[in-house]
Motif scaffolding. Structure first.
Motif, PDB file in Angstrom:
ATOM      1  N   VAL A  90       4.966  93.890 -87.139  1.00  0.00           N
ATOM      2  CA  VAL A  90       6.083  92.963 -86.967  1.00  0.00           C
ATOM      3  C   VAL A  90       5.525  91.623 -86.506  1.00  0.00           C
ATOM      4  CG1 VAL A  90       8.164  92.469 -85.604  1.00  0.00           C
ATOM      5  CG2 VAL A  90       7.765  94.775 -86.500  1.00  0.00           C
ATOM      6  N   VAL A  91       5.912  90.557 -87.198  1.00  0.00           N
ATOM      7  CA  VAL A  91       5.436  89.217 -86.854  1.00  0.00           C
ATOM      8  C   VAL A  91       6.496  88.386 -86.146  1.00  0.00           C
ATOM      9  CG1 VAL A  91       3.677  89.141 -88.663  1.00  0.00           C
ATOM     10  CG2 VAL A  91       5.988  88.284 -89.140  1.00  0.00           C
ATOM     11  N   SER A  92       7.765  88.790 -86.268  1.00  0.00           N
ATOM     12  CA  SER A  92       8.834  88.014 -85.640  1.00  0.00           C
ATOM     13  C   SER A  92      10.054  88.896 -85.392  1.00  0.00           C
ATOM     14  CB  SER A  92       9.224  86.846 -86.559  1.00  0.00           C
ATOM     15  OG  SER A  92      10.269  86.094 -85.989  1.00  0.00           O
ATOM     16  N   THR A  93      10.683  88.689 -84.250  1.00  0.00           N
ATOM     17  CA  THR A  93      11.959  89.350 -83.970  1.00  0.00           C
ATOM     18  C   THR A  93      12.957  88.307 -83.498  1.00  0.00           C
ATOM     19  OG1 THR A  93      11.402  89.867 -81.663  1.00  0.00           O
ATOM     20  CG2 THR A  93      10.892  91.560 -83.307  1.00  0.00           C
ATOM     21  N   THR A  94      14.209  88.615 -83.728  1.00  0.00           N
ATOM     22  CA  THR A  94      15.300  87.812 -83.173  1.00  0.00           C
ATOM     23  C   THR A  94      16.155  88.763 -82.359  1.00  0.00           C
ATOM     24  OG1 THR A  94      15.254  86.345 -85.082  1.00  0.00           O
ATOM     25  CG2 THR A  94      17.215  86.250 -83.677  1.00  0.00           C
ATOM     26  N   VAL A  95      16.379  88.404 -81.103  1.00  0.00           N
ATOM     27  CA  VAL A  95      17.095  89.268 -80.166  1.00  0.00           C
ATOM     28  C   VAL A  95      18.386  88.574 -79.769  1.00  0.00           C
ATOM     29  CG1 VAL A  95      17.002  90.377 -77.899  1.00  0.00           C
ATOM     30  CG2 VAL A  95      14.923  90.199 -79.295  1.00  0.00           C
ATOM     31  N   TYR A  96      19.475  89.318 -79.861  1.00  0.00           N
ATOM     32  CA  TYR A  96      20.783  88.827 -79.449  1.00  0.00           C
ATOM     33  C   TYR A  96      21.221  89.647 -78.244  1.00  0.00           C
ATOM     34  CZ  TYR A  96      20.446  87.049 -84.167  1.00  0.00           C
ATOM     35  OH  TYR A  96      20.001  86.434 -85.319  1.00  0.00           O
ATOM     36  N   LEU A  97      21.369  88.997 -77.110  1.00  0.00           N
ATOM     37  CA  LEU A  97      21.824  89.659 -75.884  1.00  0.00           C
ATOM     38  C   LEU A  97      23.240  89.191 -75.567  1.00  0.00           C
ATOM     39  CD1 LEU A  97      18.688  89.335 -73.550  1.00  0.00           C
ATOM     40  CD2 LEU A  97      19.462  91.365 -74.769  1.00  0.00           C
ATOM     41  N   SER A  98      24.056  90.126 -75.116  1.00  0.00           N
ATOM     42  CA  SER A  98      25.411  89.735 -74.711  1.00  0.00           C
ATOM     43  C   SER A  98      25.410  89.075 -73.336  1.00  0.00           C
ATOM     44  CB  SER A  98      26.353  90.942 -74.733  1.00  0.00           C
ATOM     45  OG  SER A  98      25.916  91.906 -73.797  1.00  0.00           O
ATOM     46  N   ASN A  99      24.305  89.276 -72.567  1.00  0.00           N
ATOM     47  CA  ASN A  99      24.234  88.694 -71.234  1.00  0.00           C
ATOM     48  C   ASN A  99      22.764  88.427 -70.883  1.00  0.00           C
ATOM     49  OD1 ASN A  99      24.346  88.033 -68.532  1.00  0.00           O
ATOM     50  ND2 ASN A  99      25.706  89.722 -67.975  1.00  0.00           N
ATOM     51  N   LEU A 100      22.403  87.163 -70.744  1.00  0.00           N
ATOM     52  CA  LEU A 100      21.014  86.828 -70.418  1.00  0.00           C
ATOM     53  C   LEU A 100      20.617  87.275 -69.012  1.00  0.00           C
ATOM     54  CD1 LEU A 100      20.166  83.390 -72.066  1.00  0.00           C
ATOM     55  CD2 LEU A 100      19.099  85.598 -72.448  1.00  0.00           C
ATOM     56  N   ASP A 101      21.571  87.663 -68.186  1.00  0.00           N
ATOM     57  CA  ASP A 101      21.223  88.237 -66.885  1.00  0.00           C
ATOM     58  C   ASP A 101      20.458  89.551 -67.063  1.00  0.00           C
ATOM     59  OD1 ASP A 101      22.407  86.109 -65.578  1.00  0.00           O
ATOM     60  OD2 ASP A 101      24.295  87.181 -65.193  1.00  0.00           O
ATOM     61  N   ASP A 102      20.584  90.183 -68.242  1.00  0.00           N
ATOM     62  CA  ASP A 102      19.871  91.428 -68.541  1.00  0.00           C
ATOM     63  C   ASP A 102      18.461  91.174 -69.067  1.00  0.00           C
ATOM     64  OD1 ASP A 102      22.065  92.977 -67.876  1.00  0.00           O
ATOM     65  OD2 ASP A 102      22.838  93.057 -69.937  1.00  0.00           O
ATOM     66  N   PHE A 103      18.053  89.912 -69.165  1.00  0.00           N
ATOM     67  CA  PHE A 103      16.793  89.567 -69.837  1.00  0.00           C
ATOM     68  C   PHE A 103      15.579  90.299 -69.263  1.00  0.00           C
ATOM     69  CE2 PHE A 103      12.961  87.026 -70.455  1.00  0.00           C
ATOM     70  CZ  PHE A 103      12.949  86.933 -71.834  1.00  0.00           C
ATOM     71  N   ASP A 104      15.407  90.304 -67.959  1.00  0.00           N
ATOM     72  CA  ASP A 104      14.215  90.937 -67.371  1.00  0.00           C
ATOM     73  C   ASP A 104      14.182  92.434 -67.661  1.00  0.00           C
ATOM     74  OD1 ASP A 104      13.255  88.537 -66.377  1.00  0.00           O
ATOM     75  OD2 ASP A 104      14.196  88.808 -64.409  1.00  0.00           O
ATOM     76  N   ARG A 105      15.316  93.098 -67.546  1.00  0.00           N
ATOM     77  CA  ARG A 105      15.368  94.541 -67.818  1.00  0.00           C
ATOM     78  C   ARG A 105      15.168  94.813 -69.315  1.00  0.00           C
ATOM     79  NH1 ARG A 105      20.839  95.600 -65.701  1.00  0.00           N
ATOM     80  NH2 ARG A 105      20.579  97.668 -66.568  1.00  0.00           N
ATOM     81  N   PHE A 106      15.768  93.973 -70.153  1.00  0.00           N
ATOM     82  CA  PHE A 106      15.555  94.086 -71.595  1.00  0.00           C
ATOM     83  C   PHE A 106      14.068  93.911 -71.906  1.00  0.00           C
ATOM     84  CE2 PHE A 106      14.351  91.194 -74.976  1.00  0.00           C
ATOM     85  CZ  PHE A 106      14.506  92.018 -76.073  1.00  0.00           C
TER      86      PHE A 106
END
Length: 177
Positions: free
Chosen positions: A123-139
């Motif tokens: 995989v060379v690239s991913t696009t991630v859609y989060l409903s809440n960026l507060d979850d970023f570290d855990r994600f």
């Protein structure tokens, strides 16, 4: 001093372009023709290896709309946005933690890639859609479990107003063989 190649030349109907502009266009056409003759350019329908093939493996959740789970074309595979759906049961992990949802999404990405004999390492690239960026570290911690090499893929991560089925995360990917 002005460079004549930088000058804009108007080309009203019926007039000729200056030799510099004509030469560039002819050179570009010649280059494309040379690549086509040598096999460097894939013309639509000319080579079955370059046509796009849908990737809809049974061990990944079925698409929830009129699209393929992935597309393989030439040396690349494009994985559609995957949701945290357990393909064995069809159950949406809507109430699961961001870590559990991320893990399921990436297992689904793996399954689509495997249908094209590819791995996450490709995989060379991913696009991630989060409903809440507060979850970023855990994600990010869960994501890092799947991309452990020295060259993880390029990535864009954005917060969106809503993810389909009201889940916490969706991930799409591009892989190269």
């Amino acid at each position: 001093m002005e460079n004549p190649q930088d000058r804009q030349y108007p080309t009203p109907r019926g007039t000729r372009r200056p030799a510099i502009a004509r030469g560039w266009r002819l050179g570009a056409v010649a280059a494309v023709l040379a690549m086509a003759v040598s096999g460097s350019v894939a013309w639509a329908g000319a080579d079955p290896q370059t046509r796009h093939q849908p990737l809809n493996p049974p061990d990944a959740p079925a698409a929830i709309g009129p699209y393929s789970q992935g597309i393989s074309t030439g040396h690349m595979a494009f994985v559609s946005g995957q949701l945290p759906i357990d393909p064995a049961t069809g159950r949406l992990l809507a109430d699961a933690s961001i870590e559990e949802q991320t893990q399921q999404v990436l297992r689904n990405v793996q399954a689509v890639l495997a249908a094209d004999h590819l791995r996450l390492a490709q995989v060379v690239s991913t696009t991630v859609y989060l409903s809440n960026l507060d979850d970023f570290d855990r994600f990010n911690a869960a994501y890092a479990e799947f991309f452990t090499g020295e060259a993880p893929p390029a990535r864009a991560t954005v917060q969106v107003a809503r993810v389909p089925k009201d889940v916490k995360v969706e991930i799409s990917a591009i892989a190269v063989r």
